[in-house]
Design an enzyme around this catalytic site. Structure first.
Site, PDB file in Angstrom:
ATOM      1  CG  ASP A  18      -1.756  -1.248   1.321  1.00  0.00           C
ATOM      2  OD1 ASP A  18      -2.262  -1.691   0.280  1.00  0.00           O
ATOM      3  OD2 ASP A  18      -1.865  -1.804   2.420  1.00  0.00           O
ATOM      4  CE  LYS A  21       2.831  -2.542  -4.781  1.00  0.00           C
ATOM      5  NZ  LYS A  21       2.605  -2.448  -3.339  1.00  0.00           N
ATOM      6  N   GLY A  22       0.280   2.022  -7.210  1.00  0.00           N
ATOM      7  CA  GLY A  22      -0.689   2.238  -8.287  1.00  0.00           C
ATOM      8  C   GLY A  22      -0.436   3.526  -9.035  1.00  0.00           C
ATOM      9  N   GLY A  45      -4.741  -4.408  -4.812  1.00  0.00           N
ATOM     10  CA  GLY A  45      -5.842  -3.628  -5.357  1.00  0.00           C
ATOM     11  C   GLY A  45      -5.540  -2.161  -5.426  1.00  0.00           C
ATOM     12  CG  HIS A  46      -3.898  -0.030  -8.023  1.00  0.00           C
ATOM     13  ND1 HIS A  46      -2.857  -0.920  -7.984  1.00  0.00           N
ATOM     14  CD2 HIS A  46      -4.149   0.223  -9.300  1.00  0.00           C
ATOM     15  CE1 HIS A  46      -2.503  -1.202  -9.202  1.00  0.00           C
ATOM     16  NE2 HIS A  46      -3.258  -0.521 -10.023  1.00  0.00           N
ATOM     17  CD  GLN A 226       0.281  -9.051  -2.502  1.00  0.00           C
ATOM     18  OE1 GLN A 226       0.962  -9.830  -3.142  1.00  0.00           O
ATOM     19  NE2 GLN A 226      -0.922  -8.710  -2.880  1.00  0.00           N
TER      20      GLN A 226
END
Ligand code: IMP
Length: 437
Positions: A18, A21-22, A45-46, A226
């Site tokens: 978290d 990275k997105g 998820g992003h 991750q």
């Protein structure tokens, strides 16, 4: 903004996930021909906005939102077909078709319909020692892979008699794990056959496609999910995910050689967060933790769980730099620290018995009772939010970033000062600039 990438790079998390990275991946994507995911599953998820439309992606690289970019899912990823179809449908509703641009490795393992149930059961059995997983069936799918009873994408498309045998064996292993359970293998078989048929147009020899693209001079971004401290080998075991999120996963999870990786960009937050259980040496509680959580909107993208928050831990980032050979860091969410009177950096741990420790330990019991050693720095009152040049950051924020570079041993080539793509600093003369043509 700039030109084309000269080299393939890996972008991966340097802390506990978290890190944002997105945004970094999304921002760099237009400079690559392809984006390739090498591990994890729909536990990641992003959320990405394109022309005001919201897309939540867990499995398919967000590169799919950029026209002309090929997105590959490697053999190191575990695929829940239903989660995959849901994303494909969401993209279709938003006017984006994946056909011809989505390639899924024929060697990737399938998350079977009951892996989720096994995940929940395994957590319940661990009781107080639970991992705090995302309950997506990730661990059980990787267990079956390593236990050599996993079902791969190519198995779904091959000989049906062989597939029936594989499903029967897998279901009977599951039945042995759950007391008084006698799941029938046949409905599972029928379901996975249908999954295979729907996935068929996207199935590919991903290693071969990557080699072909690279031979044609096209550049690829290897996208990690991750993060290093959640890596099954190098993370805070057993409080980790079940795959190699660090750089080694690129080679094993995609079938590319180490020399294909021209650079490694680690993404690190200007502070630290983690979801799930396990040690977090710099964890804060009370008003300061709440302040970071609310300002940084620190709630899990996949599960909505509140994230635990703490100060920047240079022991962790130094360790990540070593394990991954980080060439540069993308430092994210600097703006979240705006307005704090003081910012702290952890440079070591004081432990009973071993004294001062500056390298991340393997045995988590060493961390119990460890006291973070902090450097204290003045905060900044004028905002960093939206700043796009390093020299325009408040002087205290510049000093903070420079100190993070010193104690982490890596240059912060990218500094993110807000969630928008434009709210970004790319440092002049940094590795990122050199990677760009
Ligand atoms: P699993 O990957 O669902 O088995 O969860 C194992 C651990 O990794 C738990 O602590 C999760 O909270 C954590 N985890 C898994 N995926 C992510 C992610 O994308 N971001 C942050 N933590 C994650």
């Amino acid at each position: 903004m700039y030109g084309w990438m000269k080299t393939n790079i890996a972008v991966l998390g340097a802390q506990w996930g978290d890190e944002g990275k997105g945004k970094i991946v999304d921002m760099l994507t237009p400079h690559f021909s392809a984006v390739a995911r090498y591990q994890g599953g729909h536990n990641a998820g992003h959320t990405v906005y394109v022309n005001g439309k919201k897309f939540v992606l867990h499995l398919i690289p967000s590169g799919i939102l950029h026209a002309g970019v090929t997105c590959l899912i490697g053999n190191g990823v575990v695929i829940d077909p239903q989660a995959l179809f849901a994303e494909v449908e969401e993209l279709a509703r938003g006017g984006i078709t994946v056909d011809g641009r989505l390639k899924i490795s024929e060697k990737a393992h399938i998350i079977l319909p009951y892996h989720r149930e096994l995940d929940v059961l395994s957590e319940a059995r661990r009781g107080e020692r639970k991992i705090g997983t995302t309950s997506r069936g990730i661990g059980p799918a990787y267990e079956d892979k390593i236990g050599r009873r996993g079902i791969r994408v190519c198995d779904l498309l091959g000989d049906r008699t062989a597939l029936a045998d594989e499903v029967r064996e897998n279901v009977s292993a599951r039945n042995r794990m759950i007391i008084d359970s006698t799941l029938d293998w046949k409905p599972v078989f029928d379901q996975v056959v249908a999954f295979g048929e729907r996935m068929r147009p996207w199935v590919d020899d991903v290693s071969l496609s990557l080699h072909t693209m690279m031979a044609e001079g096209k550049t690829v971004m290897f996208e990690g999910a991750q993060a290093t401290l959640l890596d099954i080998d190098h993370g805070t075991y057993p409080f980790v995910t079940s795959s190699n999120a660090s750089v080694g996963g690129v080679c094993t999870g995609l079938g590319v050689p180490p020399r294909a990786i021209g650079g490694v960009l680690g993404v690190a937050k200007a502070y630290t967060t983690r979801v799930g259980e396990g040690p977090l040496p710099t964890e804060l509680s009370g008003a300061l933790a709440d302040r970071l959580r609310e300002t940084g909107q620190e709630y899990g993208a996949s599960t909505g769980r509140p994230r635990r928050c703490g100060w920047y831990d240079a022991v962790v980032v130094r360790y990540s730099a070593r394990v991954n050979g980080l060439d540069a860091i993308a430092l994210t969410k600097l703006d979240v620290l705006d307005g704090l009177p003081e910012v702290l950096i952890c440079t070591g741990y004081k432990t009973t018995g071993t004294g001062m420790m500056t390298d991340f330990p393997a045995d988590l019991r060493v961390l119990i009772g460890a006291e973070p050693v902090y450097e204290r720095m003045p905060g900044w009152s004028s905002p960093t939010k939206g700043v796009t040049e390093f020299d325009r950051l408040p002087a205290e924020a510049q000093r903070y970033v420079k100190r993070l570079e010193d104690v982490s041993g890596v240059d912060c080539a990218i500094i993110s000062t807000g969630s928008d793509r434009r709210e970004t600093i790319i440092k002049k003369g940094s590795a990122v600039e050199q990677w760009l043509a």
